[in-house]
Design a protein around this motif. Structure first.
Motif, PDB file in Angstrom:
ATOM      1  N   ASP A   5       0.834  -1.213   0.000  1.00 35.11           N
ATOM      2  CA  ASP A   5       0.000   0.000   0.000  1.00 35.11           C
ATOM      3  C   ASP A   5       0.864   1.256   0.000  1.00 35.11           C
ATOM      4  O   ASP A   5       0.601   2.214  -0.731  1.00 35.11           O
ATOM      5  CB  ASP A   5      -0.919   0.013   1.221  1.00 35.11           C
ATOM      6  N   SER A   6       1.896   1.244   0.840  1.00 36.01           N
ATOM      7  CA  SER A   6       2.790   2.397   0.929  1.00 36.01           C
ATOM      8  C   SER A   6       3.538   2.609  -0.380  1.00 36.01           C
ATOM      9  O   SER A   6       3.636   3.739  -0.889  1.00 36.01           O
ATOM     10  CB  SER A   6       3.784   2.182   2.081  1.00 36.01           C
ATOM     11  N   ARG A  60       1.330   4.044  -3.284  1.00 35.17           N
ATOM     12  CA  ARG A  60       1.107   5.488  -3.208  1.00 35.17           C
ATOM     13  C   ARG A  60       2.377   6.259  -3.573  1.00 35.17           C
ATOM     14  O   ARG A  60       2.319   7.249  -4.312  1.00 35.17           O
ATOM     15  CB  ARG A  60       0.643   5.868  -1.804  1.00 35.17           C
ATOM     16  N   ARG A  61       3.502   5.830  -3.034  1.00 39.35           N
ATOM     17  CA  ARG A  61       4.757   6.537  -3.306  1.00 39.35           C
ATOM     18  C   ARG A  61       5.122   6.488  -4.786  1.00 39.35           C
ATOM     19  O   ARG A  61       5.469   7.505  -5.393  1.00 39.35           O
ATOM     20  CB  ARG A  61       5.888   5.926  -2.471  1.00 39.35           C
ATOM     21  N   ASP A  94       5.129  10.027  -6.478  1.00 40.99           N
ATOM     22  CA  ASP A  94       6.492  10.550  -6.517  1.00 40.99           C
ATOM     23  C   ASP A  94       7.307  10.009  -7.680  1.00 40.99           C
ATOM     24  O   ASP A  94       8.344  10.566  -8.028  1.00 40.99           O
ATOM     25  CB  ASP A  94       7.236  10.226  -5.205  1.00 40.99           C
ATOM     26  N   THR A 119      11.432   7.722  -5.360  1.00 36.45           N
ATOM     27  CA  THR A 119      11.003   6.967  -4.183  1.00 36.45           C
ATOM     28  C   THR A 119      12.144   6.104  -3.654  1.00 36.45           C
ATOM     29  O   THR A 119      12.791   5.399  -4.424  1.00 36.45           O
ATOM     30  CB  THR A 119       9.803   6.064  -4.528  1.00 36.45           C
ATOM     31  N   ASP A 147      11.685   5.565   2.403  1.00 34.32           N
ATOM     32  CA  ASP A 147      10.396   6.269   2.359  1.00 34.32           C
ATOM     33  C   ASP A 147       9.246   5.279   2.531  1.00 34.32           C
ATOM     34  O   ASP A 147       8.313   5.503   3.312  1.00 34.32           O
ATOM     35  CB  ASP A 147      10.207   6.973   1.004  1.00 34.32           C
ATOM     36  N   ILE A 148       9.321   4.197   1.771  1.00 34.52           N
ATOM     37  CA  ILE A 148       8.246   3.206   1.776  1.00 34.52           C
ATOM     38  C   ILE A 148       8.126   2.549   3.145  1.00 34.52           C
ATOM     39  O   ILE A 148       7.028   2.417   3.704  1.00 34.52           O
ATOM     40  CB  ILE A 148       8.494   2.145   0.685  1.00 34.52           C
ATOM     41  N   ASP A 152       9.185   3.682   6.045  1.00 38.14           N
ATOM     42  CA  ASP A 152       8.738   4.643   7.059  1.00 38.14           C
ATOM     43  C   ASP A 152       7.232   4.862   6.976  1.00 38.14           C
ATOM     44  O   ASP A 152       6.544   4.943   8.001  1.00 38.14           O
ATOM     45  CB  ASP A 152       9.473   5.973   6.874  1.00 38.14           C
ATOM     46  N   ASP A 153       6.704   4.978   5.751  1.00 41.69           N
ATOM     47  CA  ASP A 153       5.256   5.150   5.581  1.00 41.69           C
ATOM     48  C   ASP A 153       4.494   3.953   6.136  1.00 41.69           C
ATOM     49  O   ASP A 153       3.415   4.096   6.709  1.00 41.69           O
ATOM     50  CB  ASP A 153       4.909   5.329   4.106  1.00 41.69           C
ATOM     51  N   ALA A 154       5.073   2.761   5.931  1.00 41.98           N
ATOM     52  CA  ALA A 154       4.418   1.540   6.400  1.00 41.98           C
ATOM     53  C   ALA A 154       4.643   1.292   7.882  1.00 41.98           C
ATOM     54  O   ALA A 154       3.959   0.462   8.486  1.00 41.98           O
ATOM     55  CB  ALA A 154       4.916   0.345   5.594  1.00 41.98           C
ATOM     56  N   GLY A 155       5.631   1.993   8.473  1.00 41.65           N
ATOM     57  CA  GLY A 155       5.927   1.809   9.884  1.00 41.65           C
ATOM     58  C   GLY A 155       6.633   0.510  10.194  1.00 41.65           C
ATOM     59  O   GLY A 155       6.441  -0.074  11.265  1.00 41.65           O
TER      60      GLY A 155
END
Length: 215
Positions: free
Chosen positions: A37-38, A41-42, A46, A51, A55-56, A58-61
């Protein structure tokens, strides 16, 4: 004197099961889904080059090392995103039975879904290039399939003497769908940016009728 009973022997060994416990399998599937999902979107907004895997993650945690575990690389993650999008859009293409349905389907996909913007992300992702030959073939193949599906609903058949013209018109309709998606991703371009699927359906119906209805 009562004789003591002999102690029970050792319990038989259960067959070895090296698969992870259900909770671990569930956690892995959830992590993989978060990364997809992350990344989707990226990559969609972007682009592939801009990307980073961090980044990916961090967005996903999650830990960035998990990208290599589940997808081998950034390229593998992009390919997984593209395959998921292809599955979604192939399903949508299969739902198109006549020209009357096309404007509504394009409108709903280009407008996206307010909560997730899933359909719009899918179209934006198809405009992105990773530079990998295999994923480029997948992307181009899907676009070709979609335009042929649109043309076939309008009466196109392979080998038709007039087929190239109708296929070109179908590709123009597809180009408009992608153009709407790109422009709506640019904030502030009103009224297009905030137009609803209902707002888009009528002008799209006029476009589809002008390009794909044989007279």
């Amino acid at each position: 004197m009562k004789a003591s009973s002999s102690p029970a022997g050792p319990a038989p060994l259960a067959p070895a099961d090296n698969s992870p416990p259900p909770s671990r399998r569930g956690a892995g599937a959830r992590t993989r889904g978060l990364l997809l999902d992350s990344a989707r979107r990226r990559f969609a907004y972007d682009g592939y080059a801009a990307t980073t895997v961090r980044d990916i993650a961090d967005d996903a945690g999650v830990n960035v090392a998990l990208i290599n575990r589940y997808f081998r690389s950034k390229e593998g993650l992009f390919e997984a995103c593209l395959k998921a999008v292809i599955d979604e859009l192939v399903h949508a293409a299969g739902a198109v039975a006549d020209l009357e349905q096309i404007p509504g389907i394009i409108a709903s996909h280009t407008a996206g879904v307010v909560a997730t913007d899933g359909p719009r992300d899918a179209l934006l992702l198809l405009l992105r290039s990773s530079g990998d030959e295999r994923t480029e073939e997948m992307r181009t193949g899907l676009l070709r399939m979609f335009s042929e599906r649109l043309a076939s609903v309008a009466g196109w058949r392979p080998g038709d003497p007039d087929g190239d013209g109708l296929l070109l018109r179908a590709q123009l309709v597809l180009s408009v769908a992608f153009g709407i998606t790109v422009l709506r991703a640019s904030p502030g371009l009103e009224p297009l940016a905030s137009a609803t699927a209902q707002d888009l359906a009528e002008p799209l119906r006029e476009l589809v009728d002008a390009l794909l209805t044989r007279r």
